[in-house]
Design an enzyme around this catalytic site. Structure first.
Site, PDB file in Angstrom:
ATOM      1  N   ASP A 179       0.909  -1.142   0.000  1.00  0.00           N
ATOM      2  CA  ASP A 179       0.000   0.000   0.000  1.00  0.00           C
ATOM      3  C   ASP A 179       0.949   1.192   0.000  1.00  0.00           C
ATOM      4  O   ASP A 179       1.573   1.491   1.027  1.00  0.00           O
ATOM      5  CB  ASP A 179      -0.887   0.016   1.255  1.00  0.00           C
ATOM      6  CG  ASP A 179      -1.847   1.190   1.233  1.00  0.00           C
ATOM      7  OD1 ASP A 179      -1.419   2.300   0.889  1.00  0.00           O
ATOM      8  OD2 ASP A 179      -3.026   1.000   1.570  1.00  0.00           O
ATOM      9  N   HIS A 180       1.084   1.858  -1.149  1.00  0.00           N
ATOM     10  CA  HIS A 180       2.181   2.832  -1.240  1.00  0.00           C
ATOM     11  C   HIS A 180       2.005   4.010  -0.271  1.00  0.00           C
ATOM     12  O   HIS A 180       2.969   4.689   0.048  1.00  0.00           O
ATOM     13  CB  HIS A 180       2.427   3.292  -2.686  1.00  0.00           C
ATOM     14  CG  HIS A 180       1.454   4.290  -3.203  1.00  0.00           C
ATOM     15  ND1 HIS A 180       0.278   3.941  -3.806  1.00  0.00           N
ATOM     16  CD2 HIS A 180       1.475   5.652  -3.214  1.00  0.00           C
ATOM     17  CE1 HIS A 180      -0.375   5.025  -4.161  1.00  0.00           C
ATOM     18  NE2 HIS A 180       0.331   6.091  -3.810  1.00  0.00           N
ATOM     19  N   HIS A 242      -5.840   2.840   1.035  1.00  0.00           N
ATOM     20  CA  HIS A 242      -5.101   3.993   1.569  1.00  0.00           C
ATOM     21  C   HIS A 242      -5.851   4.736   2.680  1.00  0.00           C
ATOM     22  O   HIS A 242      -5.265   5.076   3.709  1.00  0.00           O
ATOM     23  CB  HIS A 242      -4.782   4.982   0.447  1.00  0.00           C
ATOM     24  CG  HIS A 242      -4.202   4.357  -0.778  1.00  0.00           C
ATOM     25  ND1 HIS A 242      -3.245   3.369  -0.733  1.00  0.00           N
ATOM     26  CD2 HIS A 242      -4.435   4.582  -2.100  1.00  0.00           C
ATOM     27  CE1 HIS A 242      -2.918   3.020  -1.973  1.00  0.00           C
ATOM     28  NE2 HIS A 242      -3.630   3.727  -2.811  1.00  0.00           N
TER      29      HIS A 242
HETATM   30  N1  LIG Z   1       1.175   2.235 -12.600  1.00  0.00           N
HETATM   31  C1  LIG Z   1       1.021   2.667 -11.357  1.00  0.00           C
HETATM   32  O1  LIG Z   1       1.356   3.793 -10.979  1.00  0.00           O
HETATM   33  C2  LIG Z   1       0.427   1.752 -10.346  1.00  0.00           C
HETATM   34  C3  LIG Z   1       0.158   0.433 -10.633  1.00  0.00           C
HETATM   35  N2  LIG Z   1      -0.334  -0.391  -9.647  1.00  0.00           N
HETATM   36  C4  LIG Z   1      -0.577  -1.809  -9.914  1.00  0.00           C
HETATM   37  O2  LIG Z   1       0.589  -2.407 -10.472  1.00  0.00           O
HETATM   38  C5  LIG Z   1       0.238  -3.406 -11.398  1.00  0.00           C
HETATM   39  C6  LIG Z   1       0.890  -3.095 -12.746  1.00  0.00           C
HETATM   40  O3  LIG Z   1       0.418  -1.846 -13.206  1.00  0.00           O
HETATM   41  P1  LIG Z   1       1.047  -1.125 -14.499  1.00  0.00           P
HETATM   42  O4  LIG Z   1       2.523  -1.228 -14.511  1.00  0.00           O
HETATM   43  O5  LIG Z   1       0.432   0.228 -14.518  1.00  0.00           O
HETATM   44  O6  LIG Z   1       0.443  -1.999 -15.701  1.00  0.00           O
HETATM   45  P2  LIG Z   1       0.877  -2.003 -17.224  1.00  0.00           P
HETATM   46  O7  LIG Z   1      -0.327  -2.396 -17.995  1.00  0.00           O
HETATM   47  O8  LIG Z   1       1.600  -0.768 -17.599  1.00  0.00           O
HETATM   48  O9  LIG Z   1       1.947  -3.191 -17.295  1.00  0.00           O
HETATM   49  C7  LIG Z   1       1.582  -4.550 -17.287  1.00  0.00           C
HETATM   50  C8  LIG Z   1       2.822  -5.413 -17.439  1.00  0.00           C
HETATM   51  O10 LIG Z   1       2.429  -6.790 -17.437  1.00  0.00           O
HETATM   52  C9  LIG Z   1       2.993  -7.443 -18.585  1.00  0.00           C
HETATM   53  N3  LIG Z   1       2.087  -8.519 -18.970  1.00  0.00           N
HETATM   54  C10 LIG Z   1       0.773  -8.430 -19.286  1.00  0.00           C
HETATM   55  N4  LIG Z   1       0.274  -9.641 -19.520  1.00  0.00           N
HETATM   56  C11 LIG Z   1       1.285 -10.530 -19.350  1.00  0.00           C
HETATM   57  C12 LIG Z   1       1.393 -11.938 -19.420  1.00  0.00           C
HETATM   58  N5  LIG Z   1       0.360 -12.720 -19.750  1.00  0.00           N
HETATM   59  N6  LIG Z   1       2.588 -12.505 -19.152  1.00  0.00           N
HETATM   60  C13 LIG Z   1       3.658 -11.753 -18.844  1.00  0.00           C
HETATM   61  N7  LIG Z   1       3.611 -10.414 -18.730  1.00  0.00           N
HETATM   62  C14 LIG Z   1       2.446  -9.809 -18.992  1.00  0.00           C
HETATM   63  C15 LIG Z   1       3.130  -6.331 -19.618  1.00  0.00           C
HETATM   64  O11 LIG Z   1       4.124  -6.565 -20.546  1.00  0.00           O
HETATM   65  P3  LIG Z   1       3.892  -7.240 -21.987  1.00  0.00           P
HETATM   66  O12 LIG Z   1       2.777  -6.521 -22.624  1.00  0.00           O
HETATM   67  O13 LIG Z   1       5.219  -7.088 -22.658  1.00  0.00           O
HETATM   68  O14 LIG Z   1       3.602  -8.643 -21.673  1.00  0.00           O
HETATM   69  C16 LIG Z   1       3.590  -5.183 -18.710  1.00  0.00           C
HETATM   70  O15 LIG Z   1       4.954  -5.325 -18.446  1.00  0.00           O
HETATM   71  C17 LIG Z   1      -1.281  -3.431 -11.415  1.00  0.00           C
HETATM   72  O16 LIG Z   1      -1.728  -4.377 -10.491  1.00  0.00           O
HETATM   73  C18 LIG Z   1      -1.678  -2.034 -10.947  1.00  0.00           C
HETATM   74  O17 LIG Z   1      -2.951  -2.035 -10.329  1.00  0.00           O
HETATM   75  C19 LIG Z   1      -0.559   0.068  -8.374  1.00  0.00           C
HETATM   76  C20 LIG Z   1      -0.320   1.369  -8.031  1.00  0.00           C
HETATM   77  C21 LIG Z   1       0.172   2.334  -8.986  1.00  0.00           C
HETATM   78  O1  LIG Z   2      -3.400   3.725  -5.524  1.00  0.00           O
HETATM   79  C1  LIG Z   2      -3.737   4.733  -6.114  1.00  0.00           C
HETATM   80  O2  LIG Z   2      -3.239   5.913  -5.723  1.00  0.00           O
HETATM   81  C2  LIG Z   2      -3.221   7.027  -6.602  1.00  0.00           C
HETATM   82  C3  LIG Z   2      -2.994   8.246  -5.725  1.00  0.00           C
HETATM   83  O3  LIG Z   2      -1.728   8.127  -5.135  1.00  0.00           O
HETATM   84  P1  LIG Z   2      -0.935   9.423  -4.669  1.00  0.00           P
HETATM   85  O4  LIG Z   2       0.278   8.891  -4.022  1.00  0.00           O
HETATM   86  O5  LIG Z   2      -0.675  10.237  -5.907  1.00  0.00           O
HETATM   87  O6  LIG Z   2      -1.838  10.160  -3.737  1.00  0.00           O
HETATM   88  C4  LIG Z   2      -4.503   7.159  -7.379  1.00  0.00           C
HETATM   89  O7  LIG Z   2      -4.354   8.143  -8.373  1.00  0.00           O
HETATM   90  C5  LIG Z   2      -4.816   5.854  -8.046  1.00  0.00           C
HETATM   91  O8  LIG Z   2      -6.087   5.949  -8.696  1.00  0.00           O
HETATM   92  C6  LIG Z   2      -4.849   4.725  -7.054  1.00  0.00           C
HETATM   93  O9  LIG Z   2      -4.932   3.481  -7.759  1.00  0.00           O
END
Ligand SMILES: NC(=O)C1=CN([C@@H]2O[C@H](COP(=O)(O)OP(=O)(O)OC[C@H]3O[C@@H](n4cnc5c(N)ncnc54)[C@H](OP(=O)(O)O)[C@@H]3O)[C@@H](O)[C@H]2O)C=CC1
Ligand SMILES: O=C1O[C@H](COP(=O)(O)O)[C@@H](O)[C@H](O)[C@H]1O
Length: 499
Positions: A179-180, A242
């Site tokens: 939980d960031h 959060h």
């Molecule tokens: N982005 C953020 O700021 C935040 C993200 N999260 C959580 O983190 C997680 C990842 O989010 P995010 O990075 O944004 O997602 P993205 O969609 O940007 O990335 C998904 C990743 O998974 C890989 N992937 C998808 N399907 C497969 C598969 N079948 N096998 C192997 N690799 C696969 C993709 O690569 P490829 O297509 O090459 O396979 C890619 O590297 C989620 O659970 C999200 O809720 C939580 C808080 C903040």
């Molecule tokens: O986990 C999440 O948090 C962000 C908000 O994070 P913050 O550190 O910028 O306050 C939120 O935008 C996002 O929807 C949610 O998945």
């Protein structure tokens, strides 16, 4: 597992080509490397697309540089990154991944320590954990830890299924549920402010506190996450994790020791004391909102229903305000108000603790009030605390005037910066699970939230969209406090910077 200050491990990042890995994980690892906090390590990035090690290293370099890093030792840092193209649903590919892990373990002398970081969509979490065990990637001489991103399930039932799957491969103390917010400096400071100050702890109860307000407002809309957000909404996206985590830190009893187990068990007791809000009470104590079009920084922005991948008649909430009651001796009768939403007036996370009025106001004058004492904890973008007191106005007479005592932690911090991830990654590497959520916390927070979503999902909200982008949410959120004789303290006028 003993906590070591300079950990050694093989870090396997599933989802290594994704947004989270690029924006948060690589820069955080680089910062740890730069600060000399890592001993021996190597990283294996896993995703489907085909990349060579060199191409992957280039991506890592770019992501680190994008965060302003130009140091020469980037080369040394990225040389420890390896890529494995692998579909996590394909059973046959785990064997090759296991072989690569063993080679790197012996090449870098990593003592069989492994971190599996799941930075992927949650539907893959269970499959990956099962394969890691079946294909013996978890058969290691050192430690094995699973770091798992949110959302941890969609409701209590799905969270239980997921937990059961991952528990087949990892014990509870090997699971690090991120939980960031728990990595944010001032969220971590809540405990210190409470338990290291003789002047706060004796007052931290229903005799002296009238209400507590926790606001986390965002200016951004749903961006490209419409598909996810349509099924989630603000309740699951922000409140279940959060917001309730911040409430638990504010409300918990002092732990008998500052150990992971003692702190977590005090937080769990708060979740157990949360009064359930069910059926007709939901719309009495909780308010949902959805943003309409509006103007943000003089730019027109679309309504939620006009965003990509969003149903034009969506019933999904982008704003939640609620009144929580904690039924225990310390908090009986004290409302905890929470409020979070997208496309609001300001990006700000603040906690306001409002103390009760003194029993008799000696300084009463018609049309003038002595302000209540407030303790404001500024989580972001500023970090610090402000104590609102009353003091004598200078000059003749004894008129009281409000004064503010400020402590600014270190000025403006970036939003959702790598720092929170940096701290949490380091904690997972050194085996400190204090700032990660225990299964009991997850289960109890889902059961609280499920009662609310059960009502909201079954009743269409006819007033949606009910707040303009750039506002502080629907009027009903203000009425929620007015009913109790309170109001939301403004989150922009009590900024530590402006005091
Ligand atoms: N982005 C953020 O700021 C935040 C993200 N999260 C959580 O983190 C997680 C990842 O989010 P995010 O990075 O944004 O997602 P993205 O969609 O940007 O990335 C998904 C990743 O998974 C890989 N992937 C998808 N399907 C497969 C598969 N079948 N096998 C192997 N690799 C696969 C993709 O690569 P490829 O297509 O090459 O396979 C890619 O590297 C989620 O659970 C999200 O809720 C939580 C808080 C903040
Ligand atoms: O986990 C999440 O948090 C962000 C908000 O994070 P913050 O550190 O910028 O306050 C939120 O935008 C996002 O929807 C949610 O998945």
């Amino acid at each position: 597992m003993a906590q070591t200050e300079k950990p050694t491990a093989l870090i396997m990042i599933f989802g290594a080509t994704g947004d989270l890995a690029n924006r948060k994980l690589f820069p955080s690892l680089y910062n740890l490397f730069e600060k000399g906090k890592l001993d021996k390590f190597a990283v294996v990035g896993v995703a489907r697309r085909s990349l060579s090690n060199e191409e992957f290293q280039l991506r890592v370099k770019e992501s680190v540089k994008e965060n302003g890093e130009t140091e020469a030792d980037i080369e040394e840092f990225v040389s420890k990154f390896y890529y494995h193209s692998h579909d996590v649903t394909d059973s046959s590919s785990y064997l090759a991944l296991g072989k690569l892990a063993e080679e790197l373990d012996s090449h870098y002398g990593l003592n069989g320590n492994r971190i599996f970081y799941l930075a992927m969509a949650p539907e893959f979490f269970g499959t990956i954990a099962e394969h890691l065990k079946k294909d013996k990637l978890t058969d290691v001489a050192g430690f094995k830890r699973l770091v798992i991103e949110k959302p941890f399930g969609h409701d209590l039932e799905s969270a239980k299924v997921l937990n059961k799957q991952i528990r087949k491969a990892f014990s509870e103390d090997e699971i690090y549920r991120i939980d960031h917010y728990l990595g944010k400096e001032m969220v971590q400071n809540i405990e210190v402010i409470r338990f290291a100050n003789a002047m706060f702890e004796p007052l931290w109860n229903n005799r002296y506190i009238s209400n507590i307000q926790v606001t986390s407002s965002e200016t951004l809309g749903v961006e490209e996450r419409g598909r996810y957000y349509e099924k989630s909404g603000a309740l699951r996206d922000m409140v279940q994790n959060h917001m309730l985590q911040m409430v638990s830190l504010l409300a918990m009893e002092p732990p008998i020791k500052l150990t992971t187990d003692e702190i977590r068990s005090e937080k769990v007791r708060v979740f157990r004391a949360l009064r359930p809000v069910k059926g007709e009470e939901v719309n009495e104590y909780f308010v949902r909102g959805q943003y309409d079009k509006g103007s943000m920084n003089e730019t027109d922005v679309p309504a939620y229903r006009q965003e990509e991948m969003v149903n034009p008649e969506s019933n999904t909430e982008t704003f939640v305000a609620g009144r929580l009651m904690i039924d225990n001796f310390r908090w009986a009768g004290v409302p905890f108000y929470i409020r979070t939403g997208k496309r609001m007036k300001a990006k700000s996370t603040k906690i306001v603790i409002q103390f009760k009025d003194i029993p008799m106001d000696l300084y009463y004058q018609p049309e003038k009030t002595v302000n209540p004492n407030l303790l404001v904890i500024h989580i972001q973008p500023e970090e610090g605390i402000t104590l609102h007191l009353n003091a004598k106005k200078s000059g003749q007479g004894t008129d009281a005037t409000p004064v503010k005592l400020n402590y600014a932690n270190k000025g403006i911090d970036g939003l959702n910066t790598p720092e929170a991830y940096e701290k949490l990654l380091f904690d997972s590497l050194r085996g400190d699970a204090t700032n990660f959520t225990h299964w009991d916390e997850v289960a109890l927070s889902w059961s609280f939230v499920d009662n609310i979503s059960a009502v909201w999902e079954n009743t269409k909200e006819p007033s949606f969209p009910n707040y303009a982008s750039g506002s502080m949410g629907p009027d009903a959120a203000d009425k929620l406090l007015e009913k109790d004789g309170f109001f939301w303290w403004p989150i922009t006028e009590i900024d530590v910077e402006k005091c």
